[in-house]
Design an enzyme around this catalytic site. Structure first.
Site, PDB file in Angstrom:
ATOM      1  CG  HIS A  64      -0.164  -3.326  -5.481  1.00  0.00           C
ATOM      2  ND1 HIS A  64       0.088  -1.770  -5.725  1.00  0.00           N
ATOM      3  CD2 HIS A  64      -0.644  -4.319  -6.174  1.00  0.00           C
ATOM      4  CE1 HIS A  64      -0.727  -2.180  -6.369  1.00  0.00           C
ATOM      5  NE2 HIS A  64      -1.216  -3.355  -7.277  1.00  0.00           N
ATOM      6  CD  GLU A  65      -1.688  -8.010  -6.243  1.00  0.00           C
ATOM      7  OE1 GLU A  65      -3.181  -7.797  -6.531  1.00  0.00           O
ATOM      8  OE2 GLU A  65      -1.023  -7.271  -7.419  1.00  0.00           O
ATOM      9  CD  GLU A 110      -3.434  -2.147  -9.811  1.00  0.00           C
ATOM     10  OE1 GLU A 110      -3.104  -1.976  -9.296  1.00  0.00           O
ATOM     11  OE2 GLU A 110      -4.722  -2.482 -10.384  1.00  0.00           O
ATOM     12  CG  HIS A 148      -5.805  -3.903  -5.561  1.00  0.00           C
ATOM     13  ND1 HIS A 148      -5.614  -2.766  -5.802  1.00  0.00           N
ATOM     14  CD2 HIS A 148      -5.145  -4.050  -5.667  1.00  0.00           C
ATOM     15  CE1 HIS A 148      -5.285  -2.894  -6.772  1.00  0.00           C
ATOM     16  NE2 HIS A 148      -4.232  -2.936  -6.905  1.00  0.00           N
TER      17      HIS A 148
END
Length: 415
Positions: free
Chosen positions: A277-278, A357, A281
């Site tokens: 997930h990070e 997100e 980004h």
């Protein structure tokens, strides 16, 4: 002016009452029927006591959030109404004729007053968080962070205020534009040094100790075409039981950071999903998009602040005891206008953040292909943070910069 303050305080009390009614009585924590019994239903992964505590803590936290919104506005208003701003300006001018040293003195006194008036509410937030075992930090550690935060904000505020008022005096009509132009490199500089200079003032950062897990994460990063040699760990267990991971910094100072609480409470597959997930980004350049969006909004913001502050000072010069906008005593007007604008635009910035997100969640599922780990990690994040799965509408709009857990888990289940 005193009458305005009186009516403002009455309005604030009414506002607090309405916020309490909205949070405690106009919203329930009952999940929509179609999601009952699914993995998004907290009753499937929390016991009765955990559900009760989560509901209590979430409501208290949300009420405090809504109370905090106008709290700073009232502080600025009180400083103006009781002539404190003008007095601070007199003290500064009596001690020095130099603008920089006047700013140092004025901002110090304004910061002290803000600290004293905001301390009770901040302490209540800390104590509630500690009572519900979200915060593990002892009082002396919390006070140390408050001390660091005060001096860091004071130093930055002094620098910014000195430059802004210098520009006001030299470019009375276009000072806001020059202030914005200078804010561009300043914002980039702060973002660049934050991971290596600012963040370590509060916590200890070091390369991930679990080398086996680090190798798994680096393999995942390689699949995502992210050039990195380290994943950083931060010792947040000294302060909190909550879980988190994030990407910070720009350029060569970019870092992917894991809280040690996340390492202790999640399994490797769940951690890999969080890391994916990070990485999403990073790959989608959300940090850079965020900076660009902030700078665009700040351009509009600087212009609006200049116009509003000028009209306020012109109309309320006598009751506010402000000689002109270029006088340091006008600073609370600028700060109040800025705070009001930040509040007005928060639904937009939160919505953009929630979208980013969500895209990072999509990327993580695409990279890991592990729905089970994704769902279980969201469930554990909910339990650790005592977070409502489906918060009230206004809470989501003004407070949530992530999708709700209901939205995140149901999205995963649909894949």
């Amino acid at each position: 002016m005193r009458k305005i303050v009186g009516w403002t305080m009455i309005g604030f009390l009414i506002y607090i009452a309405l916020a309490c009614v909205y949070i405690f009585y106009m919203n329930d924590s009952i999940l929509p029927k179609k999601w009952i019994g699914t993995s998004a239903d907290p009753q499937t992964f929390m016991n009765a006591r955990e559900l009760m505590i989560t509901d209590e803590y979430s409501k208290l936290r949300d009420v405090l959030f809504f109370i905090s919104l106008p709290y700073d506005w009232i502080i600025f208003l009180l400083v103006l109404a009781f002539g404190l701003s003008k007095r601070f300006s007199y003290w500064a001018k009596d001690i020095s004729k130099n603008l920089f040293f006047q700013t140092v003195i004025y901002v110090f006194w304004l910061s002290i007053v803000s600290l004293v008036l905001s301390f009770p509410l901040n302490f209540i937030k800390y104590q509630i968080s500690k009572n519900y075992r979200i915060t593990t930090q002892p009082f002396e550690g919390w006070m140390k962070d408050q001390f660091i935060n005060f001096w860091l904000q004071y130093a930055l505020m002094t620098l910014v205020v000195c430059v802004v008022y210098l520009l006001m005096r030299r470019f009375k009509k276009r000072w806001w534009l020059f202030a914005w132009l200078l804010s561009v490199p300043f914002t980039l500089f702060i973002t660049f040094i934050q991971p290596v200079v600012i963040d370590p003032l509060y916590n200890q950062f070091y390369p991930l100790k679990d080398k086996v897990l680090e190798e798994k994460i680096l393999t995942l990063a390689d699949q995502a075409h992210i050039p990195t040699d380290h994943v950083y760990e931060v010792n947040m267990s000294e302060k909190t039981n909550a879980l988190n991971a994030y990407v910070t910094g720009i350029g060569s100072n970019s870092r992917i950071v894991l809280w040690d609480t996340t390492l202790h409470q999640l399994k490797d597959k769940e951690i890999l999903f969080i890391m994916a997930h990070e990485m999403g980004h990073y790959v989608m350049k959300h940090v850079y998009i965020g900076i660009a969006g902030y700078l665009l909004l700040s351009l509009v913001g600087f212009y609006i602040i200049s116009k509003v502050a000028e009209k306020v000072v012109h109309k309320w010069k006598e009751p506010l005891k402000i000689s002109s906008l270029t006088d340091l005593s006008s600073l609370p007007v600028l700060l109040l206008t800025f705070s009001l604008l930040a509040f007005a635009v928060s639904p937009l910035t939160n919505a953009v953040s929630r979208y980013q997100e969500h895209k990072a969640d999509e990327y993580a599922i695409h990279l890991t292909h592990d729905k089970k780990a994704a769902v279980s990690s969201f469930q554990k994040l909910t339990k650790a943070g005592l977070s409502q799965v489906d918060p009230p509408f206004l809470v989501k709009v003004f407070r949530y910069n992530h999708p709700t857990m209901l939205e995140r888990i149901t999205y995963i289940e649909k894949q």
